[in-house]
Design a protein around this motif. Structure first.
Motif, mmCIF file in Angstrom:
data_model
loop_
_atom_site.group_PDB
_atom_site.id
_atom_site.type_symbol
_atom_site.label_atom_id
_atom_site.label_comp_id
_atom_site.label_asym_id
_atom_site.label_seq_id
_atom_site.Cartn_x
_atom_site.Cartn_y
_atom_site.Cartn_z
ATOM 1 N N LYS A 128 10.298 -1.730 -1.077
ATOM 2 C CA LYS A 128 9.349 -2.521 -0.288
ATOM 3 C C LYS A 128 9.827 -2.579 1.157
ATOM 4 O O LYS A 128 10.977 -2.928 1.422
ATOM 5 C CB LYS A 128 9.231 -3.942 -0.864
ATOM 6 C CG LYS A 128 8.789 -3.985 -2.312
ATOM 7 C CD LYS A 128 8.849 -5.407 -2.854
ATOM 8 C CE LYS A 128 8.502 -5.444 -4.332
ATOM 9 N NZ LYS A 128 9.527 -4.744 -5.173
ATOM 10 N N ASN A 147 3.450 7.847 0.565
ATOM 11 C CA ASN A 147 4.226 8.907 -0.082
ATOM 12 C C ASN A 147 5.176 9.561 0.917
ATOM 13 O O ASN A 147 5.255 9.169 2.083
ATOM 14 C CB ASN A 147 3.294 9.935 -0.757
ATOM 15 C CG ASN A 147 2.511 10.770 0.247
ATOM 16 O OD1 ASN A 147 2.682 10.654 1.463
ATOM 17 N ND2 ASN A 147 1.645 11.629 -0.252
ATOM 18 N N ILE A 160 6.500 6.430 -2.440
ATOM 19 C CA ILE A 160 7.948 6.209 -2.415
ATOM 20 C C ILE A 160 8.281 4.796 -1.936
ATOM 21 O O ILE A 160 9.388 4.328 -2.121
ATOM 22 C CB ILE A 160 8.673 7.256 -1.546
ATOM 23 C CG1 ILE A 160 8.076 7.317 -0.130
ATOM 24 C CG2 ILE A 160 8.626 8.614 -2.202
ATOM 25 C CD1 ILE A 160 8.851 8.227 0.812
ATOM 26 N N TYR A 161 7.280 4.123 -1.313
ATOM 27 C CA TYR A 161 7.484 2.707 -0.965
ATOM 28 C C TYR A 161 6.144 2.022 -0.745
ATOM 29 O O TYR A 161 5.114 2.685 -0.590
ATOM 30 C CB TYR A 161 8.378 2.547 0.270
ATOM 31 C CG TYR A 161 7.834 3.083 1.573
ATOM 32 C CD1 TYR A 161 7.124 2.263 2.452
ATOM 33 C CD2 TYR A 161 8.069 4.402 1.960
ATOM 34 C CE1 TYR A 161 6.643 2.748 3.663
ATOM 35 C CE2 TYR A 161 7.595 4.897 3.167
ATOM 36 C CZ TYR A 161 6.885 4.066 4.014
ATOM 37 O OH TYR A 161 6.406 4.546 5.215
ATOM 38 N N TYR A 216 0.458 1.752 -0.296
ATOM 39 C CA TYR A 216 1.441 2.680 -0.847
ATOM 40 C C TYR A 216 1.548 3.890 0.071
ATOM 41 O O TYR A 216 0.542 4.385 0.584
ATOM 42 C CB TYR A 216 1.030 3.136 -2.244
ATOM 43 C CG TYR A 216 1.162 2.061 -3.295
ATOM 44 C CD1 TYR A 216 2.409 1.517 -3.610
ATOM 45 C CD2 TYR A 216 0.042 1.598 -3.977
ATOM 46 C CE1 TYR A 216 2.528 0.523 -4.575
ATOM 47 C CE2 TYR A 216 0.165 0.612 -4.946
ATOM 48 C CZ TYR A 216 1.406 0.080 -5.245
ATOM 49 O OH TYR A 216 1.526 -0.900 -6.189
ATOM 50 N N ILE A 259 3.231 -1.444 -8.756
ATOM 51 C CA ILE A 259 4.253 -0.562 -9.309
ATOM 52 C C ILE A 259 5.612 -1.248 -9.202
ATOM 53 O O ILE A 259 6.055 -1.600 -8.106
ATOM 54 C CB ILE A 259 4.274 0.784 -8.576
ATOM 55 C CG1 ILE A 259 2.905 1.456 -8.672
ATOM 56 C CG2 ILE A 259 5.359 1.697 -9.137
ATOM 57 C CD1 ILE A 259 2.787 2.714 -7.849
ATOM 58 N N GLU A 316 2.121 10.348 -5.092
ATOM 59 C CA GLU A 316 3.379 9.742 -5.553
ATOM 60 C C GLU A 316 3.968 8.860 -4.464
ATOM 61 O O GLU A 316 4.579 9.356 -3.514
ATOM 62 C CB GLU A 316 4.371 10.834 -5.952
ATOM 63 C CG GLU A 316 3.908 11.664 -7.142
ATOM 64 C CD GLU A 316 4.958 12.663 -7.586
ATOM 65 O OE1 GLU A 316 6.147 12.468 -7.269
ATOM 66 O OE2 GLU A 316 4.579 13.657 -8.235
ATOM 67 N N LEU A 376 9.661 -0.296 -6.939
ATOM 68 C CA LEU A 376 9.357 0.564 -5.800
ATOM 69 C C LEU A 376 9.891 -0.103 -4.530
ATOM 70 O O LEU A 376 9.773 -1.323 -4.367
ATOM 71 C CB LEU A 376 7.844 0.776 -5.686
ATOM 72 C CG LEU A 376 7.367 1.893 -4.761
ATOM 73 C CD1 LEU A 376 7.797 3.260 -5.311
ATOM 74 C CD2 LEU A 376 5.853 1.859 -4.612
#
Length: 221
Positions: free
Chosen positions: A128, A110, A100-101, A108, A123, A98, A126
């Motif tokens: 950045k 988590n 988060i940014y 990516y 995505i 998952e 989200l």
């Protein structure tokens, strides 16, 4: 008479055995596959196809370790747990990666700091974070500090770019430019005069950019 009663019982038992014969002989065959987990990013269609292929197969012939390894080839799947619920149910529990940014538009990340390459996936909505000089975890800590300050005036950060000594902080309302080594103080100053700023900004339509890099005060445009 007793003979008739025994014959009736024999017929009843025989019919019961006949009706349940198929299920008795197939008791080790997979008759149900259950997929558990909140899947947002992984290929659910391909995953379902993989595990549904085991329907009708002998449940104890399935190599659970190999199946786990195969499922985890999807880089969005952080871990898979395969269990057998007797007599004939195969349960596949999935934990997804998952993010988060997104870091520097390519990776990516988590909440544990684990990273995966973006590949061709994108995505929306989200956070950045971008920087050529700071580490990803340091930039995320910076984001938390800045967001905690701006949350006091209900402004949410969507992106932060760090270039040399300048932070470009993009929010749902404004775009802030502030010096990297002084961002907390300047953001707190802005929050402190925000009500006054709002009353004056009503006279100036379309304010989008706020430059906090001035020693005293700030500029808007």
């Amino acid at each position: 008479n007793m003979k008739n009663i025994l014959f009736f019982i024999f017929i009843l038992v025989s019919l019961t055995l006949f009706v349940n014969l198929k299920s008795i002989f197939n008791s080790d065959k997979v008759s149900e596959v259950i997929l558990m987990g909140n899947l947002q990013y992984s290929n659910e269609k391909l995953l379902s196809k993989k595990i549904n292929n085991f329907m009708g197969k002998n449940i104890y012939d399935i190599n659970l370790r190999e199946l786990k390894k195969d499922i985890e080839t999807d880089f969005w799947i952080e871990s898979a747990q395969i269990t057998i619920e007797k007599p004939e149910t195969l349960i596949v529990s999935i934990i997804e990666f998952e993010p988060i940014y997104i870091w520097n538009k390519t990776t990516y990340v988590n909440k544990e700091g684990k990273q995966i390459k973006r590949n061709n996936t994108f995505i929306k909505n989200l956070l950045k974070l971008n920087s050529k000089t700071s580490q990803s975890d340091d930039m995320y800590k910076l984001y938390i500090e800045a967001q905690n300050i701006l949350s006091q005036i209900n402004i949410n950060i969507t992106e932060i770019d760090h270039d040399l000594n300048t932070l470009d902080i993009i929010t749902t309302r404004y775009r802030f430019f502030v010096n990297f080594d002084d961002f907390e103080r300047k953001l707190r100053e802005f929050v402190g005069i925000y009500d006054q700023f709002l009353s004056k900004s009503k006279k100036i339509q379309g304010i989008k950019n706020i430059d906090l890099r001035y020693p005293t005060g700030f500029a808007v445009h």
